[in-house]
Design a protein around this motif. Sequence first.
Motif, PDB file in Angstrom:
ATOM      1  N   ALA A 175     -51.147  19.469  25.623  1.00  0.00           N
ATOM      2  CA  ALA A 175     -52.729  19.812  25.515  1.00  0.00           C
ATOM      3  C   ALA A 175     -53.538  18.623  26.351  1.00  0.00           C
ATOM      4  O   ALA A 175     -54.242  18.937  26.967  1.00  0.00           O
ATOM      5  N   LYS A 176     -52.948  17.540  25.773  1.00  0.00           N
ATOM      6  CA  LYS A 176     -53.782  16.406  26.344  1.00  0.00           C
ATOM      7  C   LYS A 176     -53.718  16.017  28.037  1.00  0.00           C
ATOM      8  O   LYS A 176     -54.694  15.831  28.809  1.00  0.00           O
ATOM      9  N   GLU A 177     -52.405  16.269  28.515  1.00  0.00           N
ATOM     10  CA  GLU A 177     -51.979  16.135  29.847  1.00  0.00           C
ATOM     11  C   GLU A 177     -52.919  17.230  30.683  1.00  0.00           C
ATOM     12  O   GLU A 177     -53.400  16.806  31.653  1.00  0.00           O
ATOM     13  N   LEU A 178     -53.002  18.241  30.184  1.00  0.00           N
ATOM     14  CA  LEU A 178     -53.728  19.469  30.652  1.00  0.00           C
ATOM     15  C   LEU A 178     -55.601  19.190  30.980  1.00  0.00           C
ATOM     16  O   LEU A 178     -55.964  19.690  31.743  1.00  0.00           O
ATOM     17  N   GLY A 179     -55.925  18.227  29.909  1.00  0.00           N
ATOM     18  CA  GLY A 179     -57.326  17.709  30.104  1.00  0.00           C
ATOM     19  C   GLY A 179     -58.078  18.073  28.841  1.00  0.00           C
ATOM     20  O   GLY A 179     -59.268  17.894  28.632  1.00  0.00           O
ATOM     21  N   PHE A 180     -57.342  18.707  27.746  1.00  0.00           N
ATOM     22  CA  PHE A 180     -58.288  19.240  26.553  1.00  0.00           C
ATOM     23  C   PHE A 180     -58.530  17.999  25.870  1.00  0.00           C
ATOM     24  O   PHE A 180     -57.469  17.088  25.662  1.00  0.00           O
ATOM     25  N   ASN A 181     -59.426  17.951  24.906  1.00  0.00           N
ATOM     26  CA  ASN A 181     -59.598  17.025  24.109  1.00  0.00           C
ATOM     27  C   ASN A 181     -59.576  17.374  22.652  1.00  0.00           C
ATOM     28  O   ASN A 181     -59.732  16.627  21.678  1.00  0.00           O
ATOM     29  N   GLY A 182     -59.041  18.807  22.212  1.00  0.00           N
ATOM     30  CA  GLY A 182     -59.116  19.350  21.208  1.00  0.00           C
ATOM     31  C   GLY A 182     -58.246  20.459  21.268  1.00  0.00           C
ATOM     32  O   GLY A 182     -58.179  21.202  21.817  1.00  0.00           O
ATOM     33  N   VAL A 183     -57.827  20.759  19.825  1.00  0.00           N
ATOM     34  CA  VAL A 183     -57.169  22.070  19.778  1.00  0.00           C
ATOM     35  C   VAL A 183     -57.610  22.997  18.480  1.00  0.00           C
ATOM     36  O   VAL A 183     -58.126  22.229  17.604  1.00  0.00           O
ATOM     37  N   ARG A 184     -57.768  24.151  18.581  1.00  0.00           N
ATOM     38  CA  ARG A 184     -58.077  24.970  17.573  1.00  0.00           C
ATOM     39  C   ARG A 184     -56.698  25.664  16.971  1.00  0.00           C
ATOM     40  O   ARG A 184     -56.120  26.587  17.907  1.00  0.00           O
ATOM     41  N   VAL A 185     -56.180  25.177  16.037  1.00  0.00           N
ATOM     42  CA  VAL A 185     -54.950  25.677  15.557  1.00  0.00           C
ATOM     43  C   VAL A 185     -55.125  26.910  15.098  1.00  0.00           C
ATOM     44  O   VAL A 185     -55.780  27.088  13.900  1.00  0.00           O
ATOM     45  N   HIS A 186     -54.671  27.977  15.486  1.00  0.00           N
ATOM     46  CA  HIS A 186     -55.179  29.139  15.301  1.00  0.00           C
ATOM     47  C   HIS A 186     -54.368  29.898  14.190  1.00  0.00           C
ATOM     48  O   HIS A 186     -53.125  30.331  14.316  1.00  0.00           O
ATOM     49  N   GLN A 187     -54.730  30.447  13.051  1.00  0.00           N
ATOM     50  CA  GLN A 187     -54.184  31.372  11.858  1.00  0.00           C
ATOM     51  C   GLN A 187     -52.826  30.440  11.282  1.00  0.00           C
ATOM     52  O   GLN A 187     -52.061  31.170  11.145  1.00  0.00           O
ATOM     53  N   LYS A 188     -53.077  29.187  11.267  1.00  0.00           N
ATOM     54  CA  LYS A 188     -51.756  28.571  10.803  1.00  0.00           C
ATOM     55  C   LYS A 188     -52.410  27.087  10.306  1.00  0.00           C
ATOM     56  O   LYS A 188     -53.153  26.579  10.877  1.00  0.00           O
ATOM     57  N   ILE A 189     -51.729  26.789   9.248  1.00  0.00           N
ATOM     58  CA  ILE A 189     -51.756  25.466   8.708  1.00  0.00           C
ATOM     59  C   ILE A 189     -50.483  24.434   9.317  1.00  0.00           C
ATOM     60  O   ILE A 189     -49.332  24.708   9.045  1.00  0.00           O
ATOM     61  N   GLU A 190     -50.702  23.722   9.978  1.00  0.00           N
ATOM     62  CA  GLU A 190     -49.804  23.005  10.881  1.00  0.00           C
ATOM     63  C   GLU A 190     -49.155  21.914  10.039  1.00  0.00           C
ATOM     64  O   GLU A 190     -49.616  21.305   9.175  1.00  0.00           O
ATOM     65  N   ASP A 191     -47.795  21.507  10.422  1.00  0.00           N
ATOM     66  CA  ASP A 191     -46.985  20.457   9.856  1.00  0.00           C
ATOM     67  C   ASP A 191     -47.896  19.203   9.858  1.00  0.00           C
ATOM     68  O   ASP A 191     -48.595  19.011  11.026  1.00  0.00           O
TER      69      ASP A 191
END
Length: 607
Positions: free
Chosen positions: A333-349
Amino acid sequence: MTDHPRPLLVRPHWQDLSGPWGFAADDEDRGLAGGWHRDPGPYTRTIIVPYPPESELSGLRETAPRRVVWYRRTLCPDRAPGPDERLLLHFGAVDYRARVWVNGVHLGEHEGGHTPFSFDVTDALVPGEEQVVVVRAEDEWDDATQPRGKQDWRAEPHDVWYHRTTGIWQPVWAEVVPALHIRRLHWTPDVPGAAVTMEVELSRTPDPDVDVHVVLTLGEEVLADQTCRTAQRDGRWVIAIPAARHQLEQARLLWTPERPTLLDARVELLRDGRTVDAVTSYAGLRSTGIRDGRFLLNGQPRFLRLVLAQNYWPGSHLAAPDPGALRREVELAKELGFNGVRVHQKIEDPRFLAWCDRLGMMVWSELPSAYEYAPRTVERLTREWLEVVARDRSHPCVVTWVPFNESWGVWHSADVPEQRHATAALYHLTKALDGTRPVISNDGWEHTESDIWGLHDYAPTGASIRERYADREALARILTDRPPARRVALLGDPARRGQPVVLSEIGGLSLRPEAGAAWHGYAAVGSTGELGEEFARLIDAVLDSPELAGFCWTQLTDTEQETNGLLTAAREPKLPVEAVRRVLTRPARSTPAEAIDAARRAARQED
């Protein structure tokens, strides 16, 4: 230690219990009456933990719905607990309801498929023998009041729902701890006050008093060294960071996506100068907020360039295939140029959040939805959300809380007062637990109380985005009588506090979907060239709006039948990474400082 299953509270010695476990399906729910917690006979198959039985990496690949499954393994502790020590058994997540036995002794239960729990197993141990751990997991796959996220209630995935995740799907591990030990540790940054607040929960009330000694460092530099005496089980102290009082010095200490500075922490319990327990942790000095229609990071406007992250892998589903995959997801995600993620419908590790902390990636944390409204639904959502916020509120990467999405489970919020109260109540409850972050009551539409107005707008063209968000008047129409979806944007008359408007779902372009596919995306393109052109048109339109505060592109990777990722399910880019990055990182018109910063960087490069 980003490979540790609990990165914010680390002791160096712990025992990983991943790997082969005995497995038994209990479709007729006979195991409890049949004493399966004592009988090794039913466990005729092997599953690889922590992969769910529906996945290939589990070794089973059983996609048929199972209401009850059982796990069994022997445990040989790396070392037996001493006379003033305890052995703790930790579970990262078991979907959905878990019961645990050791040597036939029932230790307890936990409900909630996305949050951790632990048991003290010391009194159940049999000295000198192998210890037997048994877990019963109950997952009512068709119970729509159960928070499930995007796990399908049908036998096979359809539309935007995926294979179920039953049973253990995050790490299981054990550790020996002192009888009096640090059970929880939280950090709350205070940028204006040049400090962090440390909250410590002990395993029991200390008798006599103990000292809590904390040292914060940046590399070899000691930033704070403080000792606090306590006679209570719960303590809360402000740890001053003198170096952060100087405004110019503060800049090097602040956490940002470009410079994700973390302060290392060591916390010890001392009695008469002797160490009783010691853990390592870290904190990020940063602030988040809203003002005048902008999202703020460290008091400055920050344009949000988010990507929707399902964080789902073909071979392991919601469980990561290995710890390295969690890091790679952030890197991609960072390499693509995004500065954030919306983790969708999941509580991530938590290890994923730790990599977001260390690599510099902002996170919107979202509660997996239920699909039927009832008092039981509210009870379940609230219980699990409390555990989510408690687990993750110390991560600097988490910048926004999202308890509801697109009115899932509160389908009739516009007409049913109880459902409106539910979204407003979880908003206020979240703010009561953590007043330092923006909270979105119901992302997408039908906001009751929200600090950010997230709108889902799958406009087919950049021209339509430009028209809808051209100026304040156009934006006002969107928020009142012309929403981008078929539901109103705002319910009632919410207080206006300068909320930013973020297009928190846009795009959804699928590249060459299979003929006859039941679902592929919100729009389809026939070539990589067309994908790149449409991607650029939509992103350019958002960046050119003087009013929008950010966007979230749908989505990072293809997931099951939802083939609208910028990356394939195997994490291969569909477009040149540099081309995507060039589009995403162009300065946003609504954030003039970005253009100034870009000009300065260009000038430095020329020099």
